[in-house]
Design an enzyme around this catalytic site. Structure first.
Site, PDB file in Angstrom:
ATOM      1  N   ARG A   1      11.918  -5.775   5.209  1.00 57.33           N
ATOM      2  CA  ARG A   1      11.754  -4.200   5.691  1.00 57.33           C
ATOM      3  C   ARG A   1      12.476  -3.588   6.741  1.00 57.33           C
ATOM      4  O   ARG A   1      13.305  -2.894   6.684  1.00 57.33           O
ATOM      5  CB  ARG A   1      10.260  -4.090   5.600  1.00 57.33           C
TER       6      ARG A   1
ATOM      7  N   LYS B   1       0.677  -1.250   0.231  1.00 58.59           N
ATOM      8  CA  LYS B   1      -0.619   0.200   0.011  1.00 58.59           C
ATOM      9  C   LYS B   1       0.742   1.506  -0.100  1.00 58.59           C
ATOM     10  O   LYS B   1       0.221   2.192  -0.758  1.00 58.59           O
ATOM     11  CB  LYS B   1      -0.879   0.464   1.233  1.00 58.59           C
TER      12      LYS B   1
ATOM     13  N   ARG C   1      -9.769   0.493   8.462  1.00 55.89           N
ATOM     14  CA  ARG C   1      -9.123  -0.612   8.886  1.00 55.89           C
ATOM     15  C   ARG C   1     -10.481  -1.187  10.046  1.00 55.89           C
ATOM     16  O   ARG C   1     -10.235  -2.579  10.357  1.00 55.89           O
ATOM     17  CB  ARG C   1      -8.075  -0.613   9.210  1.00 55.89           C
TER      18      ARG C   1
ATOM     19  N   ARG D   1      11.582   0.358  12.013  1.00 55.66           N
ATOM     20  CA  ARG D   1      10.212   0.439  12.397  1.00 55.66           C
ATOM     21  C   ARG D   1      10.622  -0.696  13.479  1.00 55.66           C
ATOM     22  O   ARG D   1       9.910  -1.893  13.147  1.00 55.66           O
ATOM     23  CB  ARG D   1       9.410  -0.031  11.551  1.00 55.66           C
TER      24      ARG D   1
ATOM     25  N   ARG E   1      -0.133  -8.281  13.555  1.00 52.83           N
ATOM     26  CA  ARG E   1      -0.549  -7.221  12.844  1.00 52.83           C
ATOM     27  C   ARG E   1      -1.899  -7.850  11.532  1.00 52.83           C
ATOM     28  O   ARG E   1      -2.309  -8.073  10.912  1.00 52.83           O
ATOM     29  CB  ARG E   1       0.383  -6.681  11.761  1.00 52.83           C
TER      30      ARG E   1
HETATM   31  P1  B4P Z   1       4.133  -2.217   2.097  1.00 51.68           P
HETATM   32  O1  B4P Z   1       3.582  -2.982   1.773  1.00 51.68           O
HETATM   33  O2  B4P Z   1       4.058  -0.677   0.575  1.00 51.68           O
HETATM   34  O3  B4P Z   1       3.781  -1.771   3.977  1.00 51.68           O
HETATM   35  P2  B4P Z   1       2.583  -1.295   3.889  1.00 51.68           P
HETATM   36  O4  B4P Z   1       1.166  -1.975   3.478  1.00 51.68           O
HETATM   37  O5  B4P Z   1       1.770   0.222   3.980  1.00 51.68           O
HETATM   38  O6  B4P Z   1       2.593  -1.157   6.031  1.00 51.68           O
HETATM   39  P3  B4P Z   1       1.655  -1.520   6.791  1.00 51.68           P
HETATM   40  O7  B4P Z   1       0.372  -2.212   6.290  1.00 51.68           O
HETATM   41  O8  B4P Z   1       2.604  -2.538   7.478  1.00 51.68           O
HETATM   42  O9  B4P Z   1       1.927  -0.100   7.435  1.00 51.68           O
HETATM   43  P4  B4P Z   1       1.270   1.096   8.173  1.00 51.68           P
HETATM   44  O10 B4P Z   1       2.264   1.907   8.595  1.00 51.68           O
HETATM   45  O11 B4P Z   1      -0.601   1.419   7.619  1.00 51.68           O
HETATM   46  O12 B4P Z   1       5.588  -2.426   2.239  1.00 51.68           O
HETATM   47  C1  B4P Z   1       5.969  -3.605   2.839  1.00 51.68           C
HETATM   48  C2  B4P Z   1       7.591  -4.032   2.446  1.00 51.68           C
HETATM   49  O13 B4P Z   1       7.397  -4.882   1.120  1.00 51.68           O
HETATM   50  C3  B4P Z   1       8.760  -2.825   1.727  1.00 51.68           C
HETATM   51  O14 B4P Z   1       9.476  -3.001   2.338  1.00 51.68           O
HETATM   52  C4  B4P Z   1       8.058  -2.873   0.803  1.00 51.68           C
HETATM   53  O15 B4P Z   1       9.614  -2.552  -0.349  1.00 51.68           O
HETATM   54  C5  B4P Z   1       8.220  -4.596   0.317  1.00 51.68           C
HETATM   55  N1  B4P Z   1       7.580  -4.362  -1.288  1.00 51.68           N
HETATM   56  C6  B4P Z   1       6.596  -3.928  -1.700  1.00 51.68           C
HETATM   57  N2  B4P Z   1       6.130  -4.014  -2.754  1.00 51.68           N
HETATM   58  C7  B4P Z   1       6.315  -5.058  -2.725  1.00 51.68           C
HETATM   59  C8  B4P Z   1       6.499  -6.029  -4.070  1.00 51.68           C
HETATM   60  N3  B4P Z   1       5.862  -6.021  -5.371  1.00 51.68           N
HETATM   61  N4  B4P Z   1       7.532  -6.902  -4.228  1.00 51.68           N
HETATM   62  C9  B4P Z   1       8.477  -7.194  -3.685  1.00 51.68           C
HETATM   63  N5  B4P Z   1       8.593  -6.246  -2.022  1.00 51.68           N
HETATM   64  C10 B4P Z   1       7.383  -5.394  -2.079  1.00 51.68           C
HETATM   65  O16 B4P Z   1       0.520   0.369   9.591  1.00 51.68           O
HETATM   66  C11 B4P Z   1       1.020   0.490  10.804  1.00 51.68           C
HETATM   67  C12 B4P Z   1       0.241   0.327  12.252  1.00 51.68           C
HETATM   68  O17 B4P Z   1      -0.119   1.388  12.274  1.00 51.68           O
HETATM   69  C13 B4P Z   1      -0.616  -0.785  11.969  1.00 51.68           C
HETATM   70  O18 B4P Z   1      -0.148  -2.216  12.381  1.00 51.68           O
HETATM   71  C14 B4P Z   1      -1.574  -0.319  13.544  1.00 51.68           C
HETATM   72  O19 B4P Z   1      -0.708  -0.222  14.734  1.00 51.68           O
HETATM   73  C15 B4P Z   1      -1.268   0.821  13.034  1.00 51.68           C
HETATM   74  N6  B4P Z   1      -2.301   1.884  12.442  1.00 51.68           N
HETATM   75  C16 B4P Z   1      -2.268   2.267  11.022  1.00 51.68           C
HETATM   76  N7  B4P Z   1      -3.398   2.044  10.571  1.00 51.68           N
HETATM   77  C17 B4P Z   1      -4.716   2.342  10.875  1.00 51.68           C
HETATM   78  C18 B4P Z   1      -5.850   2.301  11.822  1.00 51.68           C
HETATM   79  N8  B4P Z   1      -6.685   2.956  10.359  1.00 51.68           N
HETATM   80  N9  B4P Z   1      -6.411   1.780  12.242  1.00 51.68           N
HETATM   81  C19 B4P Z   1      -5.951   1.391  13.529  1.00 51.68           C
HETATM   82  N10 B4P Z   1      -4.944   1.275  13.689  1.00 51.68           N
HETATM   83  C20 B4P Z   1      -3.819   1.426  12.575  1.00 51.68           C
END
Ligand code: B4P
Length: 193
Positions: free
Chosen positions: A128, A14, A89, A134, A146
């Protein structure tokens, strides 16, 4: 306005795809994860409380993230649209978002869900964690917590948008550019609708 939700489990891409999408479509990026991490970096009371939940792999309470999104919407009245990343979420967050957008005379145009296997998610997040600093990416147990939160509380949010015919799903495994191409095709269908 064009308002898009990028949806998927932790590590589904995302954040990665959001960077490319905002550059292409000029949408305002609203990531609740980034907003929470900036509260943590600023040592605010909200950040200190949120960190306790995030370090355990749990969701932060709905009222906290809804409040943050409401302020961010108010702070960007001229935006041509929003890209919601990591929000909503829970179904309660989805209902609150609908209400906030309705008050502004707009709505969600589409939710696009990224489909990635659990094995690949864990691999990406552990990877990551080696460089991101992180705290929620370092420990495999927290990563699994998670993913369990996603399964138990978040995956149903897709059904919420499906009932309004706003849900689309694409394959989230492949190169970043392949996934970006598929996303653009899907977005353009919804922009023309
Ligand atoms: P991404 O995949 O980009 O990470 P994300 O889904 O955005 O992250 P996440 O869901 O963990 O975090 P968030 O900040 O929302 O990247 C992951 C890795 O994969 C990277 O290293 C990237 O380079 C790699 N990658 C990406 N695409 C790839 C591909 N095609 N091939 C290979 N590798 C690839 O949430 C963090 C925390 O915040 C949650 O656990 C929760 O505690 C809290 N939170 C956030 N929003 C909330 C909400 N609305 N309600 C309640 N809690 C919330």
């Amino acid at each position: 306005m064009f308002n898009l939700i990028l949806f998927g489990p932790p590590g589904s891409g995302k954040g990665t795809q959001s960077e490319k999408l905002i550059a292409k479509y000029g949408l305002k990026h609203l990531s609740t994860g980034d907003l929470l991490r900036s509260e943590i970096a600023g040592h605010t009371a909200l950040g200190i409380e949120a960190k306790k939940m995030m370090d355990k792999g749990q969701l932060v309470p709905d009222e906290v993230v809804i409040g943050m999104i409401s302020s961010a919407l108010d702070a960007n009245p001229q935006s041509k649209g929003f890209l919601f990343d990591g929000f909503p979420r829970t179904v309660a967050q989805a209902e609150a978002l609908d209400e906030l957008l309705k008050q502004k005379g707009t709505q969600i145009n589409a939710m696009i869900s990224l489909l990635v296997s659990e094995e690949e998610l864990i691999k990406r997040l552990i990877n990551r964690g080696l460089t991101s600093g992180r705290s929620d990416d370092i420990n495999e147990e927290v990563i699994r917590a998670r993913i369990a939160e996603y399964r138990n509380k978040t995956s149903v949010v897709a059904d919420y948008y499906k009932q309004f015919d706003k849900l689309a799903a694409i394959e989230g495994e492949g190169t970043i550019d392949e996934i970006f191409d598929a996303l653009q095709k899907e977005i353009e269908v919804h922009m023309e609708a």
